[in-house]
Write a protein that holds these residues in place. Structure first.
Motif, mmCIF file in Angstrom:
data_model
loop_
_atom_site.group_PDB
_atom_site.id
_atom_site.type_symbol
_atom_site.label_atom_id
_atom_site.label_comp_id
_atom_site.label_asym_id
_atom_site.label_seq_id
_atom_site.Cartn_x
_atom_site.Cartn_y
_atom_site.Cartn_z
ATOM 1 N N THR A 8 0.708 -1.032 -0.226
ATOM 2 C CA THR A 8 -0.030 -0.147 0.128
ATOM 3 C C THR A 8 0.822 1.266 0.053
ATOM 4 O O THR A 8 2.070 1.178 0.849
ATOM 5 N N TYR A 9 0.595 2.057 -0.829
ATOM 6 C CA TYR A 9 1.490 3.454 -1.068
ATOM 7 C C TYR A 9 0.810 4.494 -1.120
ATOM 8 O O TYR A 9 -0.448 4.828 -1.767
ATOM 9 N N SER A 10 1.562 5.576 -1.115
ATOM 10 C CA SER A 10 1.046 7.057 -1.504
ATOM 11 C C SER A 10 2.026 7.410 -2.691
ATOM 12 O O SER A 10 2.903 6.936 -3.130
ATOM 13 N N LEU A 11 1.679 8.534 -3.502
ATOM 14 C CA LEU A 11 2.414 8.748 -4.613
ATOM 15 C C LEU A 11 3.823 9.110 -4.026
ATOM 16 O O LEU A 11 4.872 8.853 -4.901
ATOM 17 N N GLU A 12 4.223 9.754 -2.861
ATOM 18 C CA GLU A 12 5.391 9.988 -2.238
ATOM 19 C C GLU A 12 6.059 8.761 -2.101
ATOM 20 O O GLU A 12 7.347 8.595 -2.311
ATOM 21 N N LEU A 126 -0.498 -7.093 -12.579
ATOM 22 C CA LEU A 126 -0.424 -6.211 -11.261
ATOM 23 C C LEU A 126 -1.754 -5.532 -11.051
ATOM 24 O O LEU A 126 -2.283 -4.788 -12.059
ATOM 25 N N ASN A 127 -2.653 -5.843 -10.138
ATOM 26 C CA ASN A 127 -3.577 -5.337 -9.541
ATOM 27 C C ASN A 127 -3.571 -3.739 -8.734
ATOM 28 O O ASN A 127 -2.819 -4.058 -7.613
ATOM 29 N N ILE A 128 -3.998 -2.981 -9.275
ATOM 30 C CA ILE A 128 -3.951 -1.537 -8.356
ATOM 31 C C ILE A 128 -5.316 -1.011 -8.062
ATOM 32 O O ILE A 128 -6.157 -1.109 -8.963
ATOM 33 N N SER A 129 -5.550 -1.178 -6.797
ATOM 34 C CA SER A 129 -6.943 -0.620 -6.343
ATOM 35 C C SER A 129 -6.717 0.627 -5.441
ATOM 36 O O SER A 129 -5.718 1.149 -4.927
ATOM 37 N N THR A 130 -7.898 1.540 -5.126
ATOM 38 C CA THR A 130 -7.873 2.687 -4.502
ATOM 39 C C THR A 130 -8.179 2.579 -3.211
ATOM 40 O O THR A 130 -9.151 1.874 -3.113
ATOM 41 N N LYS A 131 -7.312 2.854 -2.357
ATOM 42 C CA LYS A 131 -7.742 2.963 -0.801
ATOM 43 C C LYS A 131 -8.503 4.011 -0.475
ATOM 44 O O LYS A 131 -9.438 4.123 0.280
ATOM 45 N N ASP A 132 -7.891 5.244 -0.610
ATOM 46 C CA ASP A 132 -8.512 6.531 -0.415
ATOM 47 C C ASP A 132 -8.013 7.513 -1.491
ATOM 48 O O ASP A 132 -7.220 7.021 -2.408
ATOM 49 N N LYS A 134 -5.474 9.394 -1.420
ATOM 50 C CA LYS A 134 -3.898 9.548 -1.674
ATOM 51 C C LYS A 134 -3.220 8.205 -1.564
ATOM 52 O O LYS A 134 -2.075 8.160 -1.799
ATOM 53 N N HIS A 135 -3.976 6.945 -1.253
ATOM 54 C CA HIS A 135 -3.310 5.764 -1.294
ATOM 55 C C HIS A 135 -3.891 4.461 -2.165
ATOM 56 O O HIS A 135 -5.036 4.470 -2.490
ATOM 57 N N ARG A 136 -2.973 3.928 -2.683
ATOM 58 C CA ARG A 136 -3.306 3.034 -3.751
ATOM 59 C C ARG A 136 -2.665 1.660 -3.039
ATOM 60 O O ARG A 136 -1.794 1.553 -2.110
ATOM 61 N N HIS A 137 -3.289 0.446 -3.526
ATOM 62 C CA HIS A 137 -2.725 -0.734 -3.146
ATOM 63 C C HIS A 137 -2.351 -1.636 -4.346
ATOM 64 O O HIS A 137 -3.309 -1.782 -5.094
ATOM 65 N N LEU A 138 -1.168 -2.308 -4.365
ATOM 66 C CA LEU A 138 -0.763 -2.854 -5.372
ATOM 67 C C LEU A 138 -0.414 -4.411 -4.979
ATOM 68 O O LEU A 138 0.334 -4.667 -4.126
ATOM 69 N N THR A 139 -0.820 -5.203 -5.827
ATOM 70 C CA THR A 139 -0.581 -6.720 -5.518
ATOM 71 C C THR A 139 -0.304 -7.235 -7.056
ATOM 72 O O THR A 139 -0.790 -7.052 -7.965
ATOM 73 N N ALA A 140 0.816 -8.241 -7.134
ATOM 74 C CA ALA A 140 1.366 -8.724 -8.035
ATOM 75 C C ALA A 140 1.351 -10.261 -7.783
ATOM 76 O O ALA A 140 1.582 -10.732 -7.078
ATOM 77 N N ILE A 141 0.577 -10.957 -8.918
ATOM 78 C CA ILE A 141 0.158 -12.315 -9.056
ATOM 79 C C ILE A 141 1.348 -12.798 -10.027
ATOM 80 O O ILE A 141 1.061 -12.709 -11.261
ATOM 81 N N TRP A 142 1.819 -13.928 -9.833
ATOM 82 C CA TRP A 142 2.684 -14.667 -10.958
ATOM 83 C C TRP A 142 1.788 -15.878 -11.735
ATOM 84 O O TRP A 142 1.088 -16.627 -10.722
ATOM 85 N N HIS A 143 1.276 -15.730 -12.811
ATOM 86 C CA HIS A 143 0.802 -16.942 -13.441
ATOM 87 C C HIS A 143 1.845 -17.516 -14.340
ATOM 88 O O HIS A 143 2.316 -17.237 -15.342
ATOM 89 N N ALA A 144 2.139 -18.823 -13.756
ATOM 90 C CA ALA A 144 3.039 -19.658 -14.477
ATOM 91 C C ALA A 144 2.423 -20.437 -15.496
ATOM 92 O O ALA A 144 1.343 -20.697 -15.502
#
Length: 144
Positions: A8-12, A126-132, A134-144
């Motif tokens: 979970t991250y902000s732009l900064e 890479l799934n990006i979702s909006t938390k609020d 200023k914040h996003r959540h990134l999840t990376a999933i490997w499809h083998a």
């Protein structure tokens, strides 16, 4: 399918998150699918990713051209796709997407939902979702 990264991250915070991702991503396939609602930050994430990989050109979403080609200082090629305007997978095939995907070069693909049938090989989602605001959540999933 295996989750390999989450943050979970902000732009900064984005540069540090991308740096962490790059440090582990060398072991993964070269095709990355960026999923998220409109305005979630797919292009922003790709811009930072390319900046840290040393891309020399300005990174812009290829909404109308469908694909942009970038090169970094080491001479590596990176393809950036925006499939949002596609009506069906046939249009992706018409631009020669299979040749890009088979090139071995890094392929960063926004709106992969528009050509879902193509993703039957190893790739990172890479799934990006909006938390609020200023914040996003990134999840990376490997499809083998």
């Amino acid at each position: 399918m295996k989750q390999v990264f989450s943050a979970t991250y902000s732009l900064e915070d984005l540069p540090a998150v991308v740096k962490e991702w790059i440090a582990i991503s060398t072991q993964f396939p070269s095709v990355y699918l960026f999923r998220g609602q409109m305005g979630a930050g797919k292009t922003t994430l790709i811009k930072e990713f390319c900046r840290q990989l040393g891309v020399l050109q300005s990174v812009q979403s290829p909404t109308f051209s469908l694909v942009n080609e970038y090169q970094n200082a080491a001479g590596d090629i990176i393809y950036h796709f925006d499939l949002y305007r596609l009506k069906n997978v046939r249009e992706a095939l018409d631009i020669g997407i299979e040749e890009y995907l088979d090139s071995g070069h890094l392929c960063l693909i926004e709106w992969p939902e528009q050509a879902e049938e193509l993703w039957d090989f190893p790739h990172i989602e890479l799934n990006i979702s909006t938390k609020d605001e200023k914040h996003r959540h990134l999840t990376a999933i490997w499809h083998a």
